[in-house]
Design an enzyme around this catalytic site. Structure first.
Site, PDB file in Angstrom:
ATOM      1  N   LYS A 151       0.825  -1.216   0.000  1.00  0.00           N
ATOM      2  CA  LYS A 151       0.000   0.000   0.000  1.00  0.00           C
ATOM      3  C   LYS A 151       0.855   1.260   0.000  1.00  0.00           C
ATOM      4  CE  LYS A 151      -4.396  -1.853   1.285  1.00  0.00           C
ATOM      5  NZ  LYS A 151      -5.675  -1.740   1.955  1.00  0.00           N
ATOM      6  N   LYS A 187      -3.817 -11.749  -6.297  1.00  0.00           N
ATOM      7  CA  LYS A 187      -5.152 -11.901  -5.700  1.00  0.00           C
ATOM      8  C   LYS A 187      -6.142 -10.946  -6.365  1.00  0.00           C
ATOM      9  CE  LYS A 187      -5.653  -8.590  -1.953  1.00  0.00           C
ATOM     10  NZ  LYS A 187      -6.386  -8.252  -0.772  1.00  0.00           N
ATOM     11  N   LYS A 197     -10.292  -5.462  -4.744  1.00  0.00           N
ATOM     12  CA  LYS A 197     -11.275  -4.391  -4.958  1.00  0.00           C
ATOM     13  C   LYS A 197     -10.652  -3.216  -5.671  1.00  0.00           C
ATOM     14  CE  LYS A 197     -12.602  -4.517  -0.271  1.00  0.00           C
ATOM     15  NZ  LYS A 197     -12.840  -3.733   0.884  1.00  0.00           N
TER      16      LYS A 197
HETATM   17  P1  ATP Z   1      -8.230  -3.756  -1.111  1.00  0.00           P
HETATM   18  O1  ATP Z   1      -7.948  -4.408  -2.417  1.00  0.00           O
HETATM   19  O2  ATP Z   1      -9.014  -2.495  -1.210  1.00  0.00           O
HETATM   20  O3  ATP Z   1      -7.037  -3.654  -0.212  1.00  0.00           O
HETATM   21  P2  ATP Z   1      -9.408  -6.231  -0.347  1.00  0.00           P
HETATM   22  O4  ATP Z   1     -10.083  -6.666  -1.600  1.00  0.00           O
HETATM   23  O5  ATP Z   1      -8.166  -6.924   0.069  1.00  0.00           O
HETATM   24  O6  ATP Z   1      -9.220  -4.670  -0.346  1.00  0.00           O
HETATM   25  P3  ATP Z   1     -10.437  -6.234   2.362  1.00  0.00           P
HETATM   26  O7  ATP Z   1     -11.507  -5.363   2.883  1.00  0.00           O
HETATM   27  O8  ATP Z   1      -9.051  -5.870   2.729  1.00  0.00           O
HETATM   28  O9  ATP Z   1     -10.505  -6.342   0.793  1.00  0.00           O
HETATM   29  O10 ATP Z   1     -10.705  -7.733   2.742  1.00  0.00           O
HETATM   30  C1  ATP Z   1     -11.934  -8.273   3.116  1.00  0.00           C
HETATM   31  C2  ATP Z   1     -11.848  -9.771   3.255  1.00  0.00           C
HETATM   32  O11 ATP Z   1     -11.789 -10.373   1.966  1.00  0.00           O
HETATM   33  C3  ATP Z   1     -10.620 -10.271   4.011  1.00  0.00           C
HETATM   34  O12 ATP Z   1     -10.966 -11.383   4.819  1.00  0.00           O
HETATM   35  C4  ATP Z   1      -9.704 -10.709   2.910  1.00  0.00           C
HETATM   36  O13 ATP Z   1      -8.789 -11.677   3.334  1.00  0.00           O
HETATM   37  C5  ATP Z   1     -10.691 -11.262   1.907  1.00  0.00           C
HETATM   38  N1  ATP Z   1     -10.166 -11.241   0.545  1.00  0.00           N
HETATM   39  C6  ATP Z   1      -9.785 -10.160  -0.150  1.00  0.00           C
HETATM   40  N2  ATP Z   1      -9.391 -10.495  -1.391  1.00  0.00           N
HETATM   41  C7  ATP Z   1      -9.525 -11.851  -1.482  1.00  0.00           C
HETATM   42  C8  ATP Z   1      -9.286 -12.813  -2.515  1.00  0.00           C
HETATM   43  N3  ATP Z   1      -8.840 -12.443  -3.691  1.00  0.00           N
HETATM   44  N4  ATP Z   1      -9.533 -14.093  -2.256  1.00  0.00           N
HETATM   45  C9  ATP Z   1     -10.028 -14.482  -1.061  1.00  0.00           C
HETATM   46  N5  ATP Z   1     -10.267 -13.631  -0.043  1.00  0.00           N
HETATM   47  C10 ATP Z   1     -10.033 -12.337  -0.237  1.00  0.00           C
END
Ligand code: ATP
Ligand code: LTN
Length: 333
Positions: free
Chosen positions: A115, A197, A200
């Site tokens: 980040k 991964k 979002k």
């Molecule tokens: P950002 O990309 O904005 O950092 P993020 O997509 O990682 O956000 P978070 O709010 O940080 O989302 O995570 C919410 C939940 O979703 C957490 O438990 C995280 O481990 C899970 N998660 C996020 N991306 C994945 C993925 N690609 N596969 C499985 N679990 C995920």
């Protein structure tokens, strides 16, 4: 609260739209787990502001995430659903725990490094302190179980270390939490680069399926998903990352095992397979979107849920915070 049940804690940040990665890695599992645990599910708005947010959007996304939790099957009658910033104990415990966390270890966190690179103009203290706030979230509720995606493993280790350090320095105070990671689903890959991964906030939205995507968009994105050389539809994450990712997604959305899915598509082409995955996902998303919209139209109901949630959460959290304040020697009247 049923004292015979273990306590479970998890949260998602109200940033951007959620992807099917967030759904499969986190929220979908909560729904099954809520039957057997005392669950606390938070909307982590305090974590969200570690990256600059637009105030009106943050407000809207917070409510929208509450509606989504419920639309996905999180039952506010069975668990505590609340907004993190509504419970002041989070910030207060975070401050104390900061004195049990080391700058060096925070600087080494993968998410902090990622980040920081992405938001080089705003490497704020909150971004570095993110894991300590997360530890405070979990430890306040004496949670034994924390279901999260694979990317949160490192943060969970820090929460465990901080709990142990505090317990050793004073006397047993915090339950040391266990992370729960699903075998399939803990790491859903980006459709265009399956070794990364699905996120979002990915640069190319074509690699992420958002829970808000309509059927045409979902199908279009799956059609463009990268597959691998060869033509066999086989689960082999090492050598066939793209196909394996699609098989995981299909299996989780249809509740079929990966082996069943492999059999179903054996001898069929990649094109047909990708279309079937797209259809399966879109068909599950449509009712979810409809229910979320219905809930969002009833703001009074959602506010009621969040109000009761914050009251319940505060009761438990304040109990832990009081204990901590006593142990560290804060003067009590
Ligand atoms: P950002 O990309 O904005 O950092 P993020 O997509 O990682 O956000 P978070 O709010 O940080 O989302 O995570 C919410 C939940 O979703 C957490 O438990 C995280 O481990 C899970 N998660 C996020 N991306 C994945 C993925 N690609 N596969 C499985 N679990 C995920
Ligand atoms: N950092 C988490 C969200 C989160 C969380 C938590 C998860 C905030 N506090 C406590 C589990 C327990 C993420 O998924 N990005």
């Amino acid at each position: 609260m049923d004292e015979s049940k273990k306590t479970l804690y998890s949260a998602v940040q109200p940033t951007n739209n959620l992807t099917i990665g967030n759904y499969l890695g986190a929220i979908k599992n909560w729904v099954a787990l809520q039957e057997n645990y005392n669950c606390f599910f938070a909307i982590a708005d305090m974590h969200a502001i570690t990256v600059r947010q637009t105030p009106a959007e943050l407000r809207q996304k917070t409510l929208s995430l509450a509606a989504l939790y419920i639309a996905c099957g999180v039952n506010p009658e069975k668990c505590t659903l609340y907004v993190q910033s509504h419970v002041s104990a989070h910030a207060r415990l975070c401050w104390v725990l900061n004195t049990f966390a080391y700058v060096g270890e925070m600087e080494r966190m993968t998410q902090f490094k990622d980040k920081s690179a992405k938001h080089a103009d705003n490497i704020n203290m909150g971004l570095m302190d993110y894991p300590v706030l997360m530890a405070a979230d979990i430890l306040l509720y004496q949670a034994e179980v924390v279901p999260v995606g694979h990317d949160q493993k490192q943060h969970l280790e820090i929460a465990r270390d901080i709990a142990r350090r505090f317990n050793n320095a004073y006397s047993p105070t915090f339950t040391v939490p266990e992370g729960v990671f699903m075998k399939v689903g803990a790491k859903i890959g980006d459709l265009l680069d399956p070794t990364k991964k699905m996120s979002k906030s990915a640069e190319n939205a074509g690699g992420s399926i958002f829970l808000s995507d309509d059927k045409d968009t979902v199908i279009r994105k799956f059609k463009r998903a990268v597959t691998d050389s060869g033509s066999e539809i086989k689960y082999d994450p090492e050598n066939k990352a793209g196909v394996s990712n699609l098989l995981s997604i299909y299996s989780l959305f249809t509740n079929k095992s990966v082996a069943e899915a492999e059999r179903e598509f054996s001898g069929r082409g990649y094109g047909e397979f990708k279309l079937a995955v797209g259809e399966a996902v879109a068909d599950k998303l449509a009712p979810l979107q409809k229910e979320q919209a219905r809930l969002l139209a009833d703001k009074e109901y959602l506010n009621g849920v969040l109000k009761v949630g914050a009251e319940n959460a505060s009761r438990t959290a304040d109990r832990t915070l009081n204990k901590v304040h006593k142990k560290i020697g804060f003067y009590q009247i």
